[in-house]
Design a protein around this motif. Structure first.
Motif, PDB file in Angstrom:
ATOM      1  N   VAL A 130       0.847  -1.204   0.000  1.00  0.00           N
ATOM      2  CA  VAL A 130       0.000   0.000   0.000  1.00  0.00           C
ATOM      3  C   VAL A 130       0.882   1.254   0.000  1.00  0.00           C
ATOM      4  O   VAL A 130       0.647   2.201  -0.765  1.00  0.00           O
ATOM      5  CB  VAL A 130      -0.968  -0.026   1.210  1.00  0.00           C
ATOM      6  CG1 VAL A 130      -1.713   1.283   1.336  1.00  0.00           C
ATOM      7  CG2 VAL A 130      -1.960  -1.180   1.076  1.00  0.00           C
ATOM      8  N   GLU A 131       1.933   1.244   0.837  1.00  0.00           N
ATOM      9  CA  GLU A 131       2.869   2.383   0.854  1.00  0.00           C
ATOM     10  C   GLU A 131       3.699   2.410  -0.430  1.00  0.00           C
ATOM     11  O   GLU A 131       4.125   3.478  -0.879  1.00  0.00           O
ATOM     12  CB  GLU A 131       3.793   2.309   2.070  1.00  0.00           C
ATOM     13  CG  GLU A 131       3.194   2.859   3.358  1.00  0.00           C
ATOM     14  CD  GLU A 131       2.224   1.907   4.051  1.00  0.00           C
ATOM     15  OE1 GLU A 131       2.089   0.758   3.591  1.00  0.00           O
ATOM     16  OE2 GLU A 131       1.599   2.308   5.047  1.00  0.00           O
ATOM     17  N   GLY A 189       0.972   5.043   5.158  1.00  0.00           N
ATOM     18  CA  GLY A 189       1.742   6.037   5.913  1.00  0.00           C
ATOM     19  C   GLY A 189       2.111   7.252   5.090  1.00  0.00           C
ATOM     20  O   GLY A 189       2.295   8.345   5.636  1.00  0.00           O
ATOM     21  N   PHE A 190       2.193   7.077   3.761  1.00  0.00           N
ATOM     22  CA  PHE A 190       2.579   8.189   2.888  1.00  0.00           C
ATOM     23  C   PHE A 190       1.501   9.266   2.844  1.00  0.00           C
ATOM     24  O   PHE A 190       1.787  10.407   2.513  1.00  0.00           O
ATOM     25  CB  PHE A 190       2.865   7.684   1.467  1.00  0.00           C
ATOM     26  CG  PHE A 190       4.219   7.047   1.327  1.00  0.00           C
ATOM     27  CD1 PHE A 190       4.673   6.112   2.242  1.00  0.00           C
ATOM     28  CD2 PHE A 190       5.058   7.388   0.277  1.00  0.00           C
ATOM     29  CE1 PHE A 190       5.911   5.527   2.133  1.00  0.00           C
ATOM     30  CE2 PHE A 190       6.316   6.814   0.155  1.00  0.00           C
ATOM     31  CZ  PHE A 190       6.745   5.878   1.076  1.00  0.00           C
ATOM     32  N   TYR A 220       4.840  13.623   8.300  1.00  0.00           N
ATOM     33  CA  TYR A 220       5.142  12.307   7.713  1.00  0.00           C
ATOM     34  C   TYR A 220       4.941  12.357   6.197  1.00  0.00           C
ATOM     35  O   TYR A 220       5.788  11.925   5.418  1.00  0.00           O
ATOM     36  CB  TYR A 220       4.227  11.224   8.293  1.00  0.00           C
ATOM     37  CG  TYR A 220       4.697  10.612   9.595  1.00  0.00           C
ATOM     38  CD1 TYR A 220       5.901   9.921   9.668  1.00  0.00           C
ATOM     39  CD2 TYR A 220       3.912  10.682  10.748  1.00  0.00           C
ATOM     40  CE1 TYR A 220       6.322   9.352  10.861  1.00  0.00           C
ATOM     41  CE2 TYR A 220       4.328  10.109  11.944  1.00  0.00           C
ATOM     42  CZ  TYR A 220       5.535   9.449  11.996  1.00  0.00           C
ATOM     43  OH  TYR A 220       5.950   8.872  13.162  1.00  0.00           O
ATOM     44  N   SER A 221       3.789  12.878   5.772  1.00  0.00           N
ATOM     45  CA  SER A 221       3.501  12.914   4.337  1.00  0.00           C
ATOM     46  C   SER A 221       4.484  13.819   3.607  1.00  0.00           C
ATOM     47  O   SER A 221       5.008  13.460   2.549  1.00  0.00           O
ATOM     48  CB  SER A 221       2.074  13.417   4.084  1.00  0.00           C
ATOM     49  OG  SER A 221       1.148  12.432   4.480  1.00  0.00           O
ATOM     50  N   PRO A 269      11.112   4.974   4.158  1.00  0.00           N
ATOM     51  CA  PRO A 269       9.647   5.012   3.988  1.00  0.00           C
ATOM     52  C   PRO A 269       8.926   4.692   5.297  1.00  0.00           C
ATOM     53  O   PRO A 269       9.367   3.827   6.061  1.00  0.00           O
ATOM     54  CB  PRO A 269       9.385   3.921   2.945  1.00  0.00           C
ATOM     55  CG  PRO A 269      10.652   3.822   2.171  1.00  0.00           C
ATOM     56  CD  PRO A 269      11.750   4.079   3.173  1.00  0.00           C
ATOM     57  N   VAL A 270       7.818   5.383   5.526  1.00  0.00           N
ATOM     58  CA  VAL A 270       7.032   5.173   6.750  1.00  0.00           C
ATOM     59  C   VAL A 270       5.818   4.296   6.427  1.00  0.00           C
ATOM     60  O   VAL A 270       5.185   4.462   5.384  1.00  0.00           O
ATOM     61  CB  VAL A 270       6.624   6.522   7.381  1.00  0.00           C
ATOM     62  CG1 VAL A 270       5.726   7.337   6.456  1.00  0.00           C
ATOM     63  CG2 VAL A 270       5.931   6.317   8.704  1.00  0.00           C
ATOM     64  N   ILE A 271       5.554   3.373   7.317  1.00  0.00           N
ATOM     65  CA  ILE A 271       4.478   2.405   7.080  1.00  0.00           C
ATOM     66  C   ILE A 271       3.545   2.387   8.291  1.00  0.00           C
ATOM     67  O   ILE A 271       4.005   2.290   9.430  1.00  0.00           O
ATOM     68  CB  ILE A 271       5.085   0.999   6.857  1.00  0.00           C
ATOM     69  CG1 ILE A 271       5.899   1.003   5.546  1.00  0.00           C
ATOM     70  CG2 ILE A 271       4.014  -0.084   6.820  1.00  0.00           C
ATOM     71  CD1 ILE A 271       6.935  -0.059   5.484  1.00  0.00           C
ATOM     72  N   ASN A 272       2.239   2.472   8.021  1.00  0.00           N
ATOM     73  CA  ASN A 272       1.240   2.284   9.085  1.00  0.00           C
ATOM     74  C   ASN A 272       0.927   0.799   9.160  1.00  0.00           C
ATOM     75  O   ASN A 272       0.707   0.167   8.130  1.00  0.00           O
ATOM     76  CB  ASN A 272      -0.042   3.044   8.758  1.00  0.00           C
ATOM     77  CG  ASN A 272       0.128   4.540   8.914  1.00  0.00           C
ATOM     78  OD1 ASN A 272       1.135   5.000   9.437  1.00  0.00           O
ATOM     79  ND2 ASN A 272      -0.847   5.292   8.454  1.00  0.00           N
ATOM     80  N   THR A 273       0.875   0.255  10.346  1.00  0.00           N
ATOM     81  CA  THR A 273       0.715  -1.197  10.403  1.00  0.00           C
ATOM     82  C   THR A 273      -0.090  -1.666  11.607  1.00  0.00           C
ATOM     83  O   THR A 273      -0.109  -0.992  12.645  1.00  0.00           O
ATOM     84  CB  THR A 273       2.109  -1.877  10.421  1.00  0.00           C
ATOM     85  OG1 THR A 273       1.935  -3.286  10.305  1.00  0.00           O
ATOM     86  CG2 THR A 273       2.883  -1.575  11.700  1.00  0.00           C
TER      87      THR A 273
END
Lengths: 416, 57
Positions: free
Chosen positions: A303-304, A310-311, A334-335, A375-379
């Motif tokens: 997804v990222e 997270g993006f 973050y974005s 890269p930032v990832i929401n999880t």
């Protein structure tokens, strides 16, 4: 050299932006994977073998073996694994993705998502819902019975409804959901609702039994993450045509198997670049803490990979608190930071809270290493013991080691 | 009194580049400070810098 790389990355960005991911069917895994058999289990992340798997992944594997009817008990299932009768393979090697443990087996139904712009198809299982589910390593009878219901009741109904609808354009749903506060990884409230709204007129026509119709609509309506698996298949369908562009340093996939984080890069094709996963930082459900957490896991970082999750935290204020990301300003930061490591912006997915900018799209290995921004990832966060399920949600960074290894390989590939 | 002592006898206005703890220390001492979020390219990793320099030609 730089000019060639920039042109190749612009081409990759164009391919990503031109994608038209559409839900065209629900089929069984054995129908879509050539040479697939009951003793092959697909998992999340880069390749991994039994002895290296984390607790939830092992729990899910044992449940998957029972689900396929290869064993009656967990002990029998484990014996099959230890005797070497079960083969393990990453979802990504079969054109598929799966959340968390990512179990995909022979009899499981999968969404078929076709990128109408390029003709490629990708696959993802149907989201099981919340609570004790196989994607978090749960494997009791309740989990297996639910999976059987997905296989025997939900999948045939969805298949007929999608056929009657003539396919469902997922890009339209995702783009709209972004403007309604979803980021399509840890928040799919709007997207799941929009999906249900889209498919319900067709479900009503194809499911004759009233009780079954109620059961199906309640299942979809009761799962705010129902759309996650569709977003993941969309992501893979969007990114797959961007593989193998000479000179392109754009990341085509990111995923984790609970031990290692793996990335793939356009110009190096199917090669994996791996580094140990990091622990997510986030908020825990009552009664749980960071001590209970399993390391980062799942194919959902696809997804990222195409600029959501997270993006685009800036567009999803509600998720900021859910994943413990701090203030709304932190979400915007973050974005904004992700724009520094991407080739460009989406032409379709927009962030209203950033003055309608397109989402940061096309992660560039060169920029990641140069700027030292991962890269930032929401999880979601799984319990480290199998069978407990989700214990929280948080934010995690892709480990820099993957990108450094990829940069070395790019240098070799380009004979530097 | 030399120049550096003169400087420190006045109100300081500081621009901090990089390490954030320096910025936080000045904030704690009520010094006016602006922080520039900066890191050396590739975190100063010479092997990575060598590849990046060749790619950027």
């Amino acid at each position: 050299m730089l000019e060639k790389i920039e042109q190749a990355n612009a081409k990759a960005l164009q391919i990503i932006n031109d994608a038209q991911p559409t839900l065209v069917d629900v089929k069984y895994a054995y129908e879509v994977f050539p040479g697939f058999d009951k003793k092959t289990i697909l998992h999340a992340g880069p390749p991994i073998q039994w002895e290296d798997m984390c607790g939830p992944m092992k729990g899910a594997v044992l449940g998957a073996i029972r689900y396929e009817g290869l064993a009656d008990t967990e002990e029998e299932a484990e014996k099959l694994v230890i005797n070497g009768e079960i083969k393990f393979s990453p979802n990504h090697h079969w054109g598929a993705v799966g959340p968390m443990t990512g179990m995909t087996t022979y009899s499981m139904p999968v969404f078929v998502v076709k990128n109408e712009a390029f003709g490629n198809c990708t696959y993802c299982t149907i989201n099981e819902g919340l609570g004790k589910v196989m994607r978090f390593g749960a494997n009791n009878d309740e989990v297996i019975e639910r999976l059987k219901w997905l296989e025997r009741a939900l999948a045939p109904a969805l298949k007929k409804a999608i056929a009657l609808a003539g396919g469902i354009n997922l890009k339209v749903i995702a783009a709209q959901a972004l403007t309604m506060g979803d980021e399509m990884h840890q928040r799919n409230v709007a997207a799941s609702s929009l999906f249900l709204k889209t498919i319900i007129p067709y479900l009503i026509q194809v499911v004759e039994d009233g009780e079954q119709l109620l059961e199906i609509t309640e299942f979809i309506a009761g799962n705010e993450q129902f759309f996650l698996n569709l977003a993941m298949a969309m992501g893979k369908a969007t990114m797959d045509p961007a593989y193998n562009i000479p000179y392109s340093t754009v990341v085509t996939a990111m995923c984790r198997n609970g031990k290692n984080f793996g990335i793939r890069v356009s110009c190096t094709g199917d090669q994996w670049f791996e580094a140990p996963v990091e622990m997510p930082k986030g908020l825990y459900f009552p009664g749980f803490s960071a001590e209970d957490a399993n390391p980062d896991m799942g194919d959902s970082a696809i997804v990222e990979s195409f600029g959501l999750g997270g993006f685009c935290m800036a567009t999803a204020p509600a998720v900021v608190r859910f994943v413990g990301a701090g203030t709304f300003q932190d979400a915007i930061n973050y974005s904004k930071q992700m724009y520094e490591i991407t080739v460009g912006k989406s032409t379709h997915y927009i962030l209203p809270n950033l003055d309608f900018e397109g989402t940061p799209t096309g992660i560039d290995v060169i920029k990641v290493v140069d700027k030292g921004i991962a890269p930032v990832i929401n999880t979601g966060i799984a319990h480290k013991e199998p069978g407990v399920g989700q214990v929280g949600a948080g934010v995690v960074n892709a480990p820099m080691g993957c990108f450094e290894k990829a940069l070395v390989a790019i240098g070799e590939k380009l004979n530097l | 009194m030399n120049k550096i002592n003169e400087l420190f006898s006045q109100e300081l206005k500081v621009i901090n580049v990089g390490i954030e703890s320096f910025y936080n220390s000045l904030i704690d001492q009520n010094v006016k400070v602006v922080n520039v979020n900066w890191k050396p390219p590739a975190g100063g990793n010479e092997k990575m810098l060598s590849i990046l320099n060749k790619l950027n030609r």
